[in-house]
Scaffold this active site. Structure first.
Site, mmCIF file in Angstrom:
data_model
loop_
_atom_site.group_PDB
_atom_site.id
_atom_site.type_symbol
_atom_site.label_atom_id
_atom_site.label_comp_id
_atom_site.label_asym_id
_atom_site.label_seq_id
_atom_site.Cartn_x
_atom_site.Cartn_y
_atom_site.Cartn_z
ATOM 1 N NE ARG A 60 87.873 -58.806 56.329
ATOM 2 C CZ ARG A 60 86.911 -58.111 55.333
ATOM 3 N NH1 ARG A 60 85.819 -58.399 54.665
ATOM 4 N NH2 ARG A 60 86.787 -57.019 56.374
ATOM 5 C CE LYS A 162 89.296 -54.004 54.988
ATOM 6 N NZ LYS A 162 88.319 -53.649 53.254
ATOM 7 C CD GLU A 198 85.423 -57.362 45.834
ATOM 8 O OE1 GLU A 198 84.756 -57.069 46.900
ATOM 9 O OE2 GLU A 198 86.345 -58.289 45.517
HETATM 10 N N1 PLP Z 1 85.553 -55.642 49.247
HETATM 11 C C1 PLP Z 1 86.143 -55.202 49.805
HETATM 12 C C2 PLP Z 1 87.434 -54.807 47.766
HETATM 13 C C3 PLP Z 1 86.180 -54.061 50.234
HETATM 14 O O1 PLP Z 1 87.064 -53.852 50.967
HETATM 15 C C4 PLP Z 1 85.394 -54.511 51.027
HETATM 16 C C5 PLP Z 1 85.746 -53.785 52.829
HETATM 17 O O2 PLP Z 1 85.872 -53.951 53.613
HETATM 18 C C6 PLP Z 1 84.099 -55.060 51.209
HETATM 19 C C7 PLP Z 1 84.134 -56.117 49.783
HETATM 20 C C8 PLP Z 1 82.936 -55.277 51.836
HETATM 21 O O3 PLP Z 1 83.550 -55.792 53.202
HETATM 22 P P1 PLP Z 1 82.831 -56.051 54.971
HETATM 23 O O4 PLP Z 1 81.495 -56.252 54.778
HETATM 24 O O5 PLP Z 1 83.521 -56.850 55.962
HETATM 25 O O6 PLP Z 1 83.178 -54.591 54.955
#
Ligand code: PLP
Length: 315
Positions: A60, A162, A198
């Protein structure tokens, strides 16, 4: 580790935690050229340290780096750095069931640039902090506030990676929601202001009967590693999982709503407030959210067999 114009990161080193120095012209400080990651190390009953799907986090970061016009460390370099950080901080990994060591990989445009353009030098670093146990049986369910004014992401933007630039712009909505007594913000799509996207740092799921739904990751939503894992766990447990657009109005019919993320694990949502109306959902014992959460935590802490080979033993 640093990387110059040739795009290759050279062998880095471990140093004590402390401040780092940049030119005031550093690209990350001026133009937000940076990508973060976040993953956890858990201690198993036998003392071993377990890392959950680090390859997925590395991948990612690589995809995010491409979007932000940055070189990225290889998958191997990323995992090696995370392992070294965990091993150097072994005494800070909480005992089983008490929490985790959170590791934050950071890729930044560290070199100076005055006009808008990519940095001439990049830095990849990882640091760590012990964190408490988010997934407690008695954990208070989340109360979410549907944000209608500000949007988190838009088509063609960077919502799906991210990027460090994704978090500053949501702070105003987050602070406002918290000041009104809510735990977090639930964002809507930027075009119709109608479909769920989200939460500030977690993905969202709804349950109706045997069907679990979550918005598709088509560019505006971060493809969570926890989200992906929960989809697989849920299918394995016999649920039908759909990745589809979910209208905010469907919340009136949902049996359960929950969020997933590295920080929160699988967190029950007790209520969502939209235009002054509060929708409530089932929480607590015997919920699907709890079953999924305890399966995930079981795999992450070595209590449940890791059939999918998601875990890397690092000590
Ligand atoms: N959405 C956002 C905006 C995030 O910053 C995160 C955290 O990493 C997630 C979703 C959840 O992703 P993950 O399950 O990979 O931690």
């Amino acid at each position: 580790m640093k990387c110059c114009e040739d795009g290759n990161f050279v062998q880095g080193n471990l140093t004590h935690y402390g401040n780092i120095q940049f030119s005031p012209f550093a690209a990350v400080l001026n133009y937000g050229q940076g990508i973060i990651e976040g993953l956890k190390v858990n201690r198993k009953e036998d003392g071993r340290l377990l890392l959950f799907r680090p390859d997925q986090h590395a991948l990612r970061m690589k995809m995010g780096a491409q979007r932000m016009c940055m070189p990225s460390p290889s998958i191997h370099q990323f995992i090696h750095a995370v392992k070294q950080t965990a091993l150097a901080n072994i005494r800070w990994v909480p005992p089983p069931g008490k929490g985790s060591l959170y590791i934050r990989p950071l890729l930044i445009g560290s070199g100076p640039v005055l006009g808008v353009g990519p940095a001439p030098e990049y830095m990849f670093l990882t640091y760590a902090s012990p964190v408490g146990n988010y997934f407690k049986q008695d954990k208070t369910p989340l109360s979410l506030y549907v944000e209608e004014e500000e949007v988190r992401a838009f088509s063609g933007g960077v919502g799906g990676v991210k990027s460090v630039s994704n978090y500053g712009p949501v702070l105003k909505a987050l602070v406002r929601a918290k000041s009104l007594g809510f735990s977090d913000v639930l964002y809507l799509d930027s075009v119709n202001k109608k479909y769920l996207e989200e939460v500030s740092a977690a993905n969202i799921f709804t349950l109706k009967g045997n069907v679990i739904s979550t918005p598709p990751t088509s560019g505006t939503i971060l493809p969570g590693i926890t989200r992906k894992s929960i989809i697989e766990i849920a299918r394995g447990l016999g649920f039908q999982v759909e990745e589809r657009s979910i209208s905010v109005h469907e919340l009136t019919e949902a049996d359960e709503v929950f969020c997933t993320g590295t920080a929160v694990g699988v967190a029950a949502v007790g209520s969502v407030t939209y235009r002054g109306t509060r929708f409530e959902f089932k929480v607590g014992e015997n919920t699907v959210c709890q079953a999924l959460g305890s399966t995930l935590v079981g795999i992450q802490t070595g209590l449940i067999e890791d059939k999918e080979e998601w875990i890397i033993n690092i000590h």
